[in-house]
Enzyme design. Structure first.
Site, PDB file in Angstrom:
ATOM      1  N   LYS A 127     -48.933 -35.926 119.876  1.00 25.51           N
ATOM      2  CA  LYS A 127     -47.738 -35.180 120.315  1.00 25.51           C
ATOM      3  C   LYS A 127     -46.468 -35.931 119.945  1.00 25.51           C
ATOM      4  CE  LYS A 127     -46.371 -35.800 124.732  1.00 25.51           C
ATOM      5  NZ  LYS A 127     -44.991 -36.254 124.956  1.00 25.51           N
ATOM      6  N   ASN A 128     -46.467 -37.246 120.209  1.00 24.16           N
ATOM      7  CA  ASN A 128     -45.229 -37.996 120.007  1.00 24.16           C
ATOM      8  C   ASN A 128     -44.935 -38.309 118.539  1.00 24.16           C
ATOM      9  OD1 ASN A 128     -44.734 -37.820 122.688  1.00 24.16           O
ATOM     10  ND2 ASN A 128     -45.362 -39.914 123.199  1.00 24.16           N
TER      11      ASN A 128
ATOM     12  N   ARG B 107     -37.362 -34.266 127.075  1.00 20.92           N
ATOM     13  CA  ARG B 107     -36.425 -35.289 126.607  1.00 20.92           C
ATOM     14  C   ARG B 107     -36.496 -35.506 125.095  1.00 20.92           C
ATOM     15  NH1 ARG B 107     -33.833 -38.974 129.267  1.00 20.92           N
ATOM     16  NH2 ARG B 107     -34.210 -40.270 127.462  1.00 20.92           N
TER      17      ARG B 107
ATOM     18  N   CYS C 136     -35.751 -38.711 134.477  1.00 20.44           N
ATOM     19  CA  CYS C 136     -36.970 -37.930 134.690  1.00 20.44           C
ATOM     20  C   CYS C 136     -37.663 -38.508 135.907  1.00 20.44           C
ATOM     21  CB  CYS C 136     -37.857 -37.970 133.461  1.00 20.44           C
ATOM     22  SG  CYS C 136     -38.639 -39.537 133.217  1.00 20.44           S
TER      23      CYS C 136
ATOM     24  N   ARG D  60     -33.603 -42.717 132.180  1.00 24.15           N
ATOM     25  CA  ARG D  60     -34.024 -42.819 130.776  1.00 24.15           C
ATOM     26  C   ARG D  60     -32.774 -42.684 129.906  1.00 24.15           C
ATOM     27  NH1 ARG D  60     -39.436 -39.625 129.695  1.00 24.15           N
ATOM     28  NH2 ARG D  60     -39.217 -40.649 127.684  1.00 24.15           N
TER      29      ARG D  60
ATOM     30  N   VAL E 265     -29.831 -43.061 126.908  1.00 21.46           N
ATOM     31  CA  VAL E 265     -29.851 -42.897 125.447  1.00 21.46           C
ATOM     32  C   VAL E 265     -28.751 -43.756 124.812  1.00 21.46           C
ATOM     33  CG1 VAL E 265     -30.943 -40.621 125.323  1.00 21.46           C
ATOM     34  CG2 VAL E 265     -28.472 -40.775 125.627  1.00 21.46           C
TER      35      VAL E 265
ATOM     36  N   ASP F 291     -47.840 -45.219 128.420  1.00 22.68           N
ATOM     37  CA  ASP F 291     -48.415 -43.874 128.562  1.00 22.68           C
ATOM     38  C   ASP F 291     -49.896 -43.902 128.955  1.00 22.68           C
ATOM     39  OD1 ASP F 291     -45.973 -42.808 127.959  1.00 22.68           O
ATOM     40  OD2 ASP F 291     -46.436 -42.395 125.863  1.00 22.68           O
TER      41      ASP F 291
ATOM     42  N   ARG G 174     -48.334 -30.110 128.724  1.00 24.39           N
ATOM     43  CA  ARG G 174     -47.284 -30.577 127.806  1.00 24.39           C
ATOM     44  C   ARG G 174     -47.874 -31.447 126.717  1.00 24.39           C
ATOM     45  NH1 ARG G 174     -42.169 -33.184 130.478  1.00 24.39           N
ATOM     46  NH2 ARG G 174     -41.845 -33.358 128.252  1.00 24.39           N
TER      47      ARG G 174
HETATM   48  N1  EPU Z   1     -34.025 -47.340 126.747  1.00 22.94           N
HETATM   49  C1  EPU Z   1     -32.749 -47.796 126.887  1.00 22.94           C
HETATM   50  N2  EPU Z   1     -31.773 -47.193 126.169  1.00 22.94           N
HETATM   51  C2  EPU Z   1     -32.013 -46.186 125.297  1.00 22.94           C
HETATM   52  C3  EPU Z   1     -33.326 -45.723 125.140  1.00 22.94           C
HETATM   53  C4  EPU Z   1     -34.316 -46.333 125.881  1.00 22.94           C
HETATM   54  O1  EPU Z   1     -32.482 -48.719 127.663  1.00 22.94           O
HETATM   55  O2  EPU Z   1     -31.078 -45.689 124.659  1.00 22.94           O
HETATM   56  C5  EPU Z   1     -35.110 -47.954 127.522  1.00 22.94           C
HETATM   57  C6  EPU Z   1     -35.864 -46.944 128.372  1.00 22.94           C
HETATM   58  O3  EPU Z   1     -35.230 -46.723 129.617  1.00 22.94           O
HETATM   59  C7  EPU Z   1     -37.209 -47.606 128.508  1.00 22.94           C
HETATM   60  C8  EPU Z   1     -37.388 -48.300 127.157  1.00 22.94           C
HETATM   61  O4  EPU Z   1     -36.073 -48.435 126.628  1.00 22.94           O
HETATM   62  O5  EPU Z   1     -37.140 -48.597 129.496  1.00 22.94           O
HETATM   63  C9  EPU Z   1     -38.264 -47.557 126.172  1.00 22.94           C
HETATM   64  O6  EPU Z   1     -37.826 -46.202 126.056  1.00 22.94           O
HETATM   65  P1  EPU Z   1     -37.993 -45.381 124.710  1.00 22.94           P
HETATM   66  O7  EPU Z   1     -36.649 -44.953 124.230  1.00 22.94           O
HETATM   67  O8  EPU Z   1     -38.852 -46.130 123.762  1.00 22.94           O
HETATM   68  O9  EPU Z   1     -38.746 -44.075 125.228  1.00 22.94           O
HETATM   69  P2  EPU Z   1     -38.622 -42.648 124.596  1.00 22.94           P
HETATM   70  O10 EPU Z   1     -38.393 -42.757 123.153  1.00 22.94           O
HETATM   71  O11 EPU Z   1     -37.691 -41.809 125.407  1.00 22.94           O
HETATM   72  C10 EPU Z   1     -41.165 -42.423 123.997  1.00 22.94           C
HETATM   73  C11 EPU Z   1     -42.280 -41.474 124.304  1.00 22.94           C
HETATM   74  C12 EPU Z   1     -42.706 -41.642 125.747  1.00 22.94           C
HETATM   75  C13 EPU Z   1     -43.148 -43.091 125.956  1.00 22.94           C
HETATM   76  C14 EPU Z   1     -42.022 -44.046 125.548  1.00 22.94           C
HETATM   77  C15 EPU Z   1     -42.410 -45.506 125.606  1.00 22.94           C
HETATM   78  C16 EPU Z   1     -41.820 -39.638 122.801  1.00 22.94           C
HETATM   79  C17 EPU Z   1     -41.425 -38.217 122.640  1.00 22.94           C
HETATM   80  N3  EPU Z   1     -41.823 -40.108 124.062  1.00 22.94           N
HETATM   81  O12 EPU Z   1     -40.097 -42.083 124.865  1.00 22.94           O
HETATM   82  O13 EPU Z   1     -43.825 -40.777 125.932  1.00 22.94           O
HETATM   83  O14 EPU Z   1     -43.472 -43.306 127.302  1.00 22.94           O
HETATM   84  O15 EPU Z   1     -41.602 -43.764 124.193  1.00 22.94           O
HETATM   85  O16 EPU Z   1     -43.478 -45.757 124.779  1.00 22.94           O
HETATM   86  O17 EPU Z   1     -42.164 -40.305 121.852  1.00 22.94           O
HETATM   87  C18 EPU Z   1     -45.279 -39.381 127.149  1.00 22.94           C
HETATM   88  O18 EPU Z   1     -45.770 -39.010 126.061  1.00 22.94           O
HETATM   89  O19 EPU Z   1     -45.815 -39.120 128.244  1.00 22.94           O
HETATM   90  C19 EPU Z   1     -44.040 -40.147 127.145  1.00 22.94           C
HETATM   91  C20 EPU Z   1     -43.252 -40.238 128.205  1.00 22.94           C
END
Ligand code: EPU
Length: 442
Positions: A39-40, A110, A134, A139, A141, A325, A417
């Site tokens: 999925k990701n 997201r 969430c 979370r 950006v 995850d 999902r």
């Molecule tokens: N973070 C920041 N600033 C940012 C972005 C992230 O501080 O701008 C922090 C987050 O708060 C977190 C860490 O960095 O503590 C990692 O977050 P990341 O951005 O890597 O997460 P994501 O890209 O939003 C993806 C997966 C998630 C998975 C995480 C971590 C996708 C669509 N989602 O999320 O998957 O948990 O990486 O591996 O790829 C799931 O599939 O159930 C899921 C939540």
């Protein structure tokens, strides 16, 4: 303190039929199962089709609610996407004038934020709803935005939307690490803008997750120039245009890991086919520590357990560390291990919503900061429980498979999902699980 589940769970979407799983535990799962496509990987790959006017084809796309959401966003952005009989999705750009990813769609997923990068790369403007927090905590950006600014993008926040102007898009240097390590979708976003930016881009502390590698390889197949794929340092040389491509994304390592835990927790023997053993090392190493026997071949991994589960510690980390995850699923398993296990969450310190529901099933878990101390118990007792998010639902289903008596897991739309036909696959391994309409439905 754990927040009450009812406070933290997003309101139930009325448009989605509510289903529940009814599980009768106690069957040791046996047999073979095939995992679907990640999925990701699929979500950012679909977003990347915005980067070209040419048709693209993504193969073996799973039927998941998150995929449908991404297709609706692409439709709003002028892309026609068609699901073919062989499971692939063919995309074709009809109109490149729209640059808005609306709140109604982004708020449900997201990963929608992944359209920001390709919109800026190709259309040079974007209006993307700002994704909120969430159920498992904040979370942010900020790193996505930091990366875009390093590429010369002008950004502002207006009315809950990220409003971005990339008319001066150019290569740049950036460090994408935050307090919890690198960012997966942040790296994806910046990469997708940088491939069409003029000049060179250096992304330091890029995420190394297999799904980020997959995206980079798809972009290369579209004509992008990227070096360092799979490492924390990505070098991109911008090109003026990308062309269409056909691509088969990687198998889902989280789905694979979930089935391995299903074998471990039920004391069964399951071979997971069509997976990448190299993507599962952190998980299989912990299963061995918990007393399981792991075997693998080029595209399969099997997990078997005979004796008691042993307590072991788990710490979630960016790839190649143990995936956040899979944390909830492993915690469900450790509830039945001999001894005390410490589960430390270093990616999302609040991602523990499953604890209070596992406790309803007789688990003994104490949360302290970003750690959960799990005291193994002899048996779990079936109970009605409520799914709060995708991976927490998987943990509750796993607990239900081994619990005494009946477990009902409500709000399985969370599960839908990210897991395709989960109950059917588990049933084929011997589980007694059924999907039923829930009384919560209107
Ligand atoms: N973070 C920041 N600033 C940012 C972005 C992230 O501080 O701008 C922090 C987050 O708060 C977190 C860490 O960095 O503590 C990692 O977050 P990341 O951005 O890597 O997460 P994501 O890209 O939003 C993806 C997966 C998630 C998975 C995480 C971590 C996708 C669509 N989602 O999320 O998957 O948990 O990486 O591996 O790829 C799931 O599939 O159930 C899921 C939540």
């Amino acid at each position: 303190m754990l927040r009450a589940l009812s406070d933290a769970v997003a309101p139930v979407p009325r448009s989605i039929a509510l289903d529940k799983f009814v599980i009768h535990g106690g069957v040791a799962l046996r047999g073979e199962v095939e995992v679907g496509t990640a999925k990701n990987s699929v979500l950012p790959l679909l977003a990347a089709t915005l980067l070209t006017r040419d048709p693209c084809r993504i193969l073996d796309v799973p039927r998941l609610r998150d995929v449908d959401t991404m297709l609706r966003i692409l439709e709003a952005l002028g892309i026609e996407a068609r699901r073919e009989e062989d499971g692939s999705i063919a995309t074709h750009v009809r109109d490149e004038s729209s640059v808005e990813a609306p709140y109604e769609l982004v708020k449900t997923m997201r990963a929608s934020v992944c359209v920001l990068g390709p919109l800026l790369g190709r259309r040079r403007r974007a209006r993307v709803s700002f994704p909120g927090g969430c159920v498992f905590g904040p979370r942010p950006v900020d790193l996505h935005l930091k990366g875009m600014r390093a590429l010369g993008v002008d950004l502002d926040l207006e009315g809950g939307y990220i409003v971005a102007d990339a008319s001066r898009l150019r290569g740049g240097e950036m460090y994408l690490g935050g307090p919890f390590g690198s960012t997966v979708t942040g790296t994806a976003n910046v990469l997708m803008a940088a491939v069409l930016a003029e000049g060179e881009t250096l992304i330091d502390m890029a995420a190394c997750e297999p799904e980020v590698q997959d995206l980079a390889l798809f972009l290369v197949a579209m004509g992008a120039k990227i070096e360092g794929i799979g490492t924390p340092t990505l070098r991109v040389t911008g090109v003026t245009e990308l062309h269409g491509a056909t691509y088969r994304p990687i198998p889902d390592r989280i789905e694979a890991g979930t089935f391995l835990v299903a074998a471990a927790i039920t004391g069964g023997n399951v071979r997971v086919n069509r997976c990448r053993p190299d993507h599962l090392r952190a998980a299989t190493e912990r299963l061995i520590a918990a007393g399981c026997r792991i075997e693998s071949g080029p595209d399969w991994v099997s997990c078997a357990r005979r004796g008691r589960l042993q307590a072991c510690d788990i710490t979630t980390l960016p790839y190649p560390g143990f995936a956040t995850d899979l944390q909830a699923q492993f915690m469900a398993m450790l509830c039945l291990a001999d001894g005390v296990s410490v589960v430390t969450e270093k990616i999302y310190p609040e991602r523990f919503m499953h604890i209070s529901e596992l406790e309803r099933m007789r688990a003994r878990i104490r949360k302290e900061g970003n750690c959960a101390i799990v005291h193994g118990t002899d048996y779990l007792s079936g109970a009605p429980v409520l799914a709060s998010d995708l991976r927490a639902s998987a943990a509750l289903v796993l607990a239900g498979l081994v619990a005494e008596g009946e477990t009902t897991v409500r709000r399985v739309y969370h599960m839908d999902r990210g897991y395709e036909r989960m109950e059917k696959k588990l049933e084929a391994l011997g589980a007694r699980i059924a999907r039923e309409k829930d009384v919560e439905a209107d």
